[in-house]
Design an enzyme around this catalytic site. Structure first.
Site, PDB file in Angstrom:
ATOM      1  N   LYS A  92       0.862  -1.169   0.000  1.00  0.00           N
ATOM      2  CA  LYS A  92       0.000   0.000   0.000  1.00  0.00           C
ATOM      3  C   LYS A  92       0.907   1.230   0.000  1.00  0.00           C
ATOM      4  O   LYS A  92       2.075   1.155   0.406  1.00  0.00           O
ATOM      5  CB  LYS A  92      -0.892   0.027   1.252  1.00  0.00           C
ATOM      6  CG  LYS A  92      -2.176   0.819   1.086  1.00  0.00           C
ATOM      7  CD  LYS A  92      -3.252   0.042   0.337  1.00  0.00           C
ATOM      8  CE  LYS A  92      -4.573   0.789   0.359  1.00  0.00           C
ATOM      9  NZ  LYS A  92      -5.657   0.015  -0.272  1.00  0.00           N
ATOM     10  N   GLY A 192     -19.625   7.291   5.342  1.00  0.00           N
ATOM     11  CA  GLY A 192     -18.766   7.568   4.199  1.00  0.00           C
ATOM     12  C   GLY A 192     -19.439   7.132   2.910  1.00  0.00           C
ATOM     13  O   GLY A 192     -19.679   5.942   2.696  1.00  0.00           O
ATOM     14  N   VAL A 193     -19.771   8.093   2.056  1.00  0.00           N
ATOM     15  CA  VAL A 193     -20.467   7.763   0.806  1.00  0.00           C
ATOM     16  C   VAL A 193     -19.664   8.260  -0.397  1.00  0.00           C
ATOM     17  O   VAL A 193     -20.183   8.879  -1.315  1.00  0.00           O
ATOM     18  CB  VAL A 193     -21.909   8.323   0.780  1.00  0.00           C
ATOM     19  CG1 VAL A 193     -22.786   7.552   1.731  1.00  0.00           C
ATOM     20  CG2 VAL A 193     -21.933   9.814   1.115  1.00  0.00           C
ATOM     21  N   GLY A 194     -18.362   7.988  -0.352  1.00  0.00           N
ATOM     22  CA  GLY A 194     -17.497   8.293  -1.485  1.00  0.00           C
ATOM     23  C   GLY A 194     -17.701   7.277  -2.585  1.00  0.00           C
ATOM     24  O   GLY A 194     -18.817   6.807  -2.818  1.00  0.00           O
ATOM     25  N   HIS A 195     -16.635   6.908  -3.259  1.00  0.00           N
ATOM     26  CA  HIS A 195     -16.745   5.985  -4.388  1.00  0.00           C
ATOM     27  C   HIS A 195     -17.449   4.683  -3.996  1.00  0.00           C
ATOM     28  O   HIS A 195     -18.457   4.303  -4.584  1.00  0.00           O
ATOM     29  CB  HIS A 195     -15.354   5.663  -4.931  1.00  0.00           C
ATOM     30  CG  HIS A 195     -14.674   6.829  -5.587  1.00  0.00           C
ATOM     31  ND1 HIS A 195     -15.234   7.523  -6.615  1.00  0.00           N
ATOM     32  CD2 HIS A 195     -13.479   7.418  -5.352  1.00  0.00           C
ATOM     33  CE1 HIS A 195     -14.427   8.494  -6.999  1.00  0.00           C
ATOM     34  NE2 HIS A 195     -13.347   8.464  -6.234  1.00  0.00           N
ATOM     35  N   VAL A 196     -16.909   3.989  -2.989  1.00  0.00           N
ATOM     36  CA  VAL A 196     -17.461   2.689  -2.606  1.00  0.00           C
ATOM     37  C   VAL A 196     -18.774   2.845  -1.845  1.00  0.00           C
ATOM     38  O   VAL A 196     -19.763   2.165  -2.140  1.00  0.00           O
ATOM     39  CB  VAL A 196     -16.439   1.904  -1.752  1.00  0.00           C
ATOM     40  CG1 VAL A 196     -17.046   0.575  -1.300  1.00  0.00           C
ATOM     41  CG2 VAL A 196     -15.168   1.661  -2.544  1.00  0.00           C
ATOM     42  N   GLY A 197     -18.802   3.732  -0.858  1.00  0.00           N
ATOM     43  CA  GLY A 197     -20.006   3.920  -0.059  1.00  0.00           C
ATOM     44  C   GLY A 197     -21.207   4.296  -0.887  1.00  0.00           C
ATOM     45  O   GLY A 197     -22.329   3.839  -0.628  1.00  0.00           O
TER      46      GLY A 197
END
Length: 366
Positions: A92, A192-197
């Site tokens: 990472k 969290g509602v970014g890309h994945v959320g």
């Protein structure tokens, strides 16, 4: 002036004491004055194959915090690849900075040069704060990058597949707790509602779950709320909701001493990495509170599976089919944890380490 410091790890070092705790093979510090690049690449284990893991760009409070994050994240990638049956190691990277203000083509390309200098030991991809466009810039400097746009022969954004794997793990946990994997009517808080959320909320809305969301970006909250009918709640309020399932989909360590006593859920299943601040403390604590935890590095492996399939010759249907297996793996982990009287994160870690050890013995024979 470009500086790079490569440190071969030793357990007795006093400077990098926290590094020895996770037994990394290598940590590389990258700095470039002209572009402002400050990055750390962690290669945890390459027994199963080259270390593959995304590059995160984040405004860390300190360099020490960034180092701790990259160490924990790269270790998690080792286990994620191992438990998913992939021939990959764990790595990472983090770039220290504000992705909305500090990112530039030159910075990403300079970072790509550092990745190139590792000669394939580390393959990067997108993560929090980076995009497929950033991978295009990195690709200009090195071939050791995945998660490229479909127009370039890549698999594109891995977020939908990560969300799908998380969804599979969540449904398996519901099957274990409620006797049915249906999420219809279930109260689910998504942090969290970014890309994945965002993609996860879409899946939950299609199943008619009652969804509560929070995020640091208000414009994103409004977008997801308007699109899927999710209810917006405060950043701190998310821990006090009376819900069935808590889904951490932002940064890690949100299950900790201060939040655990506030959680009223029966299941924790989200896409964030390293959700337990201290696995040895908060893993057993979840058992005491009767909360079923779907191990993070197991159920959020869809993105890695998707990127790995890109290296093999990308096939979206195959990637989703392999990601769907997370459902069965999650049930297996619950069964193993109960059988051995241990928490689920430890059970998943044991299975991952067993595979690494067994394949390591195969590789040691000639």
């Amino acid at each position: 002036m470009v500086e790079i410091k490569e440190v071969e790890l030793k357990k007795d070092t006093s400077i990098f004491g926290q590094i020895s705790e996770y037994n990394h093979e290598k940590v590389v510090f990258c700095h470039d004055h002209e572009t402002g690049l400050k990055a750390i690449i962690g290669i945890h284990n390459t027994v199963l194959g080259p270390a593959l893991g995304g590059t995160r760009m984040w405004s860390y409070a300190s360099d020490a915090e960034a180092l701790n994050d990259v160490l924990r994240l790269s270790r998690g990638m080792t286990y994620k690849a191992a438990i998913s049956g992939l021939n990959l190691g764990g790595g990472k990277a983090v770039i220290i900075g504000d992705a909305k203000k500090d990112k530039s083509e030159a910075l990403m390309r300079r970072y790509g040069r550092f990745v190139k200098n590792l000669n394939g030991a580390y393959i990067t991809a997108e993560d929090v704060g980076t995009t497929t466009k950033d991978m295009e810039y990195i690709k200009m400097e090195t071939d050791h990058v995945a998660g490229l746009p479909e127009a370039m022969g890549g698999s594109g954004d891995p977020s939908p597949v990560t969300a799908y794997g998380t969804y599979m793990g969540m449904k398996a946990a519901a099957k274990k707790v409620y006797g049915s994997d249906s999420l219809e009517g279930k109260k689910i808080s998504v942090q969290g509602v970014g890309h994945v959320g965002g993609y996860l909320v879409e899946l939950l809305a299609k199943e008619n779950a009652q969804v509560f969301i929070t995020d640091i970006y208000e414009d994103r909250l409004r977008e997801i709320s308007n699109k899927y009918g999710a209810k917006v709640v405060g950043m701190d309020e998310i821990y006090d909701l009376d819900v069935d399932i808590y889904a951490p989909c932002a940064l890690g360590a949100t299950v900790n001493d201060s939040t655990l006593s506030r959680l009223k859920c029966q299941i924790i299943a989200g896409s964030a990495n390293n959700q337990l601040k201290d696995e040895s403390v908060h893993g057993p604590a979840l058992i005491e509170r009767g909360i079923y935890y779907a191990p993070d590095f197991l159920i959020n492996a869809g993105g890695l599976i998707n990127v790995y399939s890109e290296l093999q010759g990308y096939n979206r249907e195959s990637a989703y089919a392999q990601t769907e297996r997370i459902y069965g793996y999650t049930l297996d982990i619950f069964e193993l944890a109960e059988k051995e009287g241990i928490h689920t994160q430890l059970a998943a870690t044991k299975l991952a380490e067993q595979r690494i050890q067994s394949i390591g013995k195969v590789h040691s024979t000639y």
